[in-house]
Design a protein around this motif. Structure first.
Motif, PDB file in Angstrom:
ATOM      1  N   ALA A  56       0.827  -1.206   0.000  1.00 16.90           N
ATOM      2  CA  ALA A  56       0.000   0.000   0.000  1.00 16.90           C
ATOM      3  C   ALA A  56       0.862   1.256   0.000  1.00 16.90           C
ATOM      4  O   ALA A  56       0.556   2.227  -0.708  1.00 16.90           O
ATOM      5  CB  ALA A  56      -0.925  -0.011   1.216  1.00 16.90           C
ATOM      6  N   LEU A  57       1.932   1.257   0.773  1.00 16.90           N
ATOM      7  CA  LEU A  57       2.810   2.428   0.792  1.00 16.90           C
ATOM      8  C   LEU A  57       3.498   2.642  -0.549  1.00 16.90           C
ATOM      9  O   LEU A  57       3.631   3.777  -1.025  1.00 16.90           O
ATOM     10  CB  LEU A  57       3.844   2.279   1.906  1.00 16.90           C
ATOM     11  CG  LEU A  57       3.293   2.450   3.314  1.00 16.90           C
ATOM     12  CD1 LEU A  57       4.331   2.040   4.350  1.00 16.90           C
ATOM     13  CD2 LEU A  57       2.865   3.882   3.543  1.00 16.90           C
ATOM     14  N   LEU A 101       1.594   6.380  -7.013  1.00 20.08           N
ATOM     15  CA  LEU A 101       0.453   7.188  -7.451  1.00 20.08           C
ATOM     16  C   LEU A 101       0.733   8.680  -7.313  1.00 20.08           C
ATOM     17  O   LEU A 101       0.386   9.472  -8.200  1.00 20.08           O
ATOM     18  CB  LEU A 101      -0.792   6.824  -6.655  1.00 20.08           C
ATOM     19  CG  LEU A 101      -1.558   5.603  -7.135  1.00 20.08           C
ATOM     20  CD1 LEU A 101      -2.667   5.245  -6.158  1.00 20.08           C
ATOM     21  CD2 LEU A 101      -2.137   5.849  -8.513  1.00 20.08           C
ATOM     22  N   PHE A 102       1.357   9.076  -6.196  1.00 18.84           N
ATOM     23  CA  PHE A 102       1.709  10.482  -6.041  1.00 18.84           C
ATOM     24  C   PHE A 102       2.665  10.921  -7.140  1.00 18.84           C
ATOM     25  O   PHE A 102       2.590  12.056  -7.629  1.00 18.84           O
ATOM     26  CB  PHE A 102       2.356  10.729  -4.676  1.00 18.84           C
ATOM     27  CG  PHE A 102       1.375  10.961  -3.573  1.00 18.84           C
ATOM     28  CD1 PHE A 102       0.547  12.071  -3.576  1.00 18.84           C
ATOM     29  CD2 PHE A 102       1.284  10.078  -2.519  1.00 18.84           C
ATOM     30  CE1 PHE A 102      -0.360  12.290  -2.564  1.00 18.84           C
ATOM     31  CE2 PHE A 102       0.383  10.284  -1.495  1.00 18.84           C
ATOM     32  CZ  PHE A 102      -0.447  11.391  -1.512  1.00 18.84           C
ATOM     33  N   ALA A 133       2.344   1.607  -3.477  1.00 15.92           N
ATOM     34  CA  ALA A 133       1.314   2.026  -4.432  1.00 15.92           C
ATOM     35  C   ALA A 133       1.001   3.504  -4.258  1.00 15.92           C
ATOM     36  O   ALA A 133       0.861   4.243  -5.242  1.00 15.92           O
ATOM     37  CB  ALA A 133       0.060   1.184  -4.246  1.00 15.92           C
ATOM     38  N   GLY A 134       0.900   3.956  -3.010  1.00 18.52           N
ATOM     39  CA  GLY A 134       0.648   5.374  -2.759  1.00 18.52           C
ATOM     40  C   GLY A 134       1.776   6.258  -3.260  1.00 18.52           C
ATOM     41  O   GLY A 134       1.532   7.312  -3.864  1.00 18.52           O
ATOM     42  N   ALA A 135       3.004   5.828  -3.041  1.00 20.03           N
ATOM     43  CA  ALA A 135       4.145   6.621  -3.498  1.00 20.03           C
ATOM     44  C   ALA A 135       4.175   6.722  -5.016  1.00 20.03           C
ATOM     45  O   ALA A 135       4.422   7.793  -5.580  1.00 20.03           O
ATOM     46  CB  ALA A 135       5.441   5.992  -2.988  1.00 20.03           C
TER      47      ALA A 135
END
Length: 79
Positions: A24-25, A31-32, A27-29
């Motif tokens: 999740a971390l 995506l940002f 994927a978030g990075a």
């Protein structure tokens, strides 16, 4: 210990929780960076490397637990 924690803190579930957290971390990075257009700093790249390693180790722990190697899954989880 609370009986519910004994079932939650098995090597398989612990590896799964760590795997999902790192995934999740990451994927978030990404995506940002890709969608949000933010340029990552050097610390961001270093943190991503660590999360890729954690993802690999947790994946090994999950694979070991699914193949009945719970002792190896526990040892991998201690790393």
């Amino acid at each position: 210990m609370i009986p519910q924690l004994n079932t939650l803190l098995t090597p398989r579930s612990a590896s799964f929780i760590v795997f999902l957290g790192s995934a999740a971390l990451l994927a978030g990075a990404h995506l940002f960076e890709r969608v949000g257009g933010m340029v990552p700093c050097m610390l961001c790249y270093e943190q991503r490397e660590v999360h890729w390693i954690v993802l690999a180790v947790a994946g090994l722990g999950l694979a070991a637990s699914f193949f009945g190697l719970s002792r190896w899954a526990t040892l991998i989880g201690l790393v």
